[in-house]
Design an enzyme around this catalytic site. Structure first.
Site, PDB file in Angstrom:
ATOM      1  N   HIS A 143       0.861  -1.193   0.000  1.00 48.69           N
ATOM      2  CA  HIS A 143       0.000   0.000   0.000  1.00 48.69           C
ATOM      3  C   HIS A 143       0.892   1.235   0.000  1.00 48.69           C
ATOM      4  O   HIS A 143       1.967   1.243   0.609  1.00 48.69           O
ATOM      5  CB  HIS A 143      -0.910  -0.023   1.240  1.00 48.69           C
ATOM      6  CG  HIS A 143      -1.980   1.009   1.186  1.00 48.69           C
ATOM      7  ND1 HIS A 143      -1.731   2.336   1.494  1.00 48.69           N
ATOM      8  CD2 HIS A 143      -3.285   0.944   0.828  1.00 48.69           C
ATOM      9  CE1 HIS A 143      -2.852   3.018   1.315  1.00 48.69           C
ATOM     10  NE2 HIS A 143      -3.814   2.205   0.923  1.00 48.69           N
ATOM     11  N   GLU A 191      -3.848   2.231  -7.671  1.00 49.31           N
ATOM     12  CA  GLU A 191      -4.192   3.334  -6.775  1.00 49.31           C
ATOM     13  C   GLU A 191      -3.239   4.505  -7.030  1.00 49.31           C
ATOM     14  O   GLU A 191      -2.128   4.532  -6.462  1.00 49.31           O
ATOM     15  CB  GLU A 191      -4.059   2.903  -5.322  1.00 49.31           C
ATOM     16  CG  GLU A 191      -4.921   1.737  -4.924  1.00 49.31           C
ATOM     17  CD  GLU A 191      -5.222   1.743  -3.428  1.00 49.31           C
ATOM     18  OE1 GLU A 191      -6.398   1.893  -3.071  1.00 49.31           O
ATOM     19  OE2 GLU A 191      -4.283   1.637  -2.628  1.00 49.31           O
TER      20      GLU A 191
HETATM   21  C1  PEP Z   1      -6.772   3.134   0.271  1.00 45.68           C
HETATM   22  O1  PEP Z   1      -6.632   3.102   1.481  1.00 45.68           O
HETATM   23  O2  PEP Z   1      -6.217   2.305  -0.447  1.00 45.68           O
HETATM   24  C2  PEP Z   1      -7.606   4.168  -0.347  1.00 45.68           C
HETATM   25  C3  PEP Z   1      -7.881   4.091  -1.620  1.00 45.68           C
HETATM   26  O3  PEP Z   1      -8.025   5.154   0.491  1.00 45.68           O
HETATM   27  P1  PEP Z   1      -9.115   6.273   0.139  1.00 45.68           P
HETATM   28  O4  PEP Z   1     -10.336   5.549  -0.366  1.00 45.68           O
HETATM   29  O5  PEP Z   1      -9.365   6.952   1.451  1.00 45.68           O
HETATM   30  O6  PEP Z   1      -8.540   7.178  -0.884  1.00 45.68           O
END
Ligand code: PEP
Length: 246
Positions: free
Chosen positions: A97, A166
């Protein structure tokens, strides 16, 4: 069916609140006939596993770790091994992450070892990848290809794996998202993975997904699901997201 993975991060502060959020998730999962994976802090994993078993709701919610150690055991104070997670019945772990990479300085090499340990213990890794800053699609994709290649250097193509794209600049719960970019990047990541491993690997999107923007994302079949952070702690958000993600 698209996957929903909730990531509570370092929340909530009490077991009582954690149980309440589990029940909120399960009530929506039952209503909309969905099953949700929820990544909770280590301290709650076995307590909530027992709670879920006692309540007979194992078909509606599965727990995930948010991290694991690249060593099997020994003098690594504060760490938790994949074997420990397996022993208490955990099936998934988030690995790499961005908060682990950039706050706790995890390297691509460590992440690669974590993926290896996790798959050896039959824990499905949820590998998070994404560029740091908003940049051109080409630059972002080059960065991600390198991340994937280094993070999966010890990965065998028949092992279970989930990838979450992400973009780091979009994480935080209230950041502006770029749906077109997410779809294009996911398409590219998927074809990169197919070429590399000769099989389809699910790619989810994560980055400020919430009730205000989920409708924009769900129409794209390329997105195999969502990794949701901040919104995964709020009852109304949980309900809306589970209702929409089919
Ligand atoms: C995450 O923790 O991977 C994430 C996408 O957080 P958020 O939805 O708060 O952006």
């Amino acid at each position: 069916m698209k996957k929903i993975i909730f990531n509570w991060k370092e929340n909530p502060n009490t077991l009582k609140e954690a149980k309440k959020i589990i029940l909120d998730i399960v009530s929506s999962a039952k209503k909309y006939n969905h099953s949700v994976i929820t990544a909770v802090p280590f301290v709650y994993l076995s307590l909530l596993s027992e709670f879920i078993k006692e309540k007979g709701i194992t078909k509606l919610i599965e727990l995930s770790a948010q991290n694991l150690c690249y060593q099997d055991g020994g003098a690594y104070t504060g760490e938790v091994s994949s074997k420990m997670l397996k022993d208490i019945g955990i099936k998934y772990s988030i690995i790499g992450h961005s908060e682990r990479r950039y706050i706790f300085s995890e390297t691509n090499e460590q992440i690669s070892l974590k993926i290896e340990k996790s798959t050896l213990s039959k824990i499905v890794p949820i590998l998070c990848v994404g560029e740091l800053q908003k940049t051109s699609l080409e630059n972002a994709f080059d960065f991600i290809k390198k991340q994937i290649s280094e993070n999966l250097s010890g990965y065998q193509s028949n092992d279970s794996l989930i990838v979450a794209y992400e973009p780091v600049w979009a994480i935080g719960g209230d950041k502006t998202v770029d749906v077109e970019l997410a779809v294009e990047m996911i398409k590219r990541i998927k074809s990169f993975l197919v070429k590399k491993y000769d099989r389809k690997i699910e790619v989810l999107y994560g980055g400020s997904v919430n009730s205000k923007n989920i409708d924009e994302f769900i129409k794209f079949p390329e997105i195999n699901g969502f990794l949701v952070g901040s919104a995964s702690l709020i009852k109304k958000e949980i309900d809306y997201i589970i209702k929409k993600v089919k």
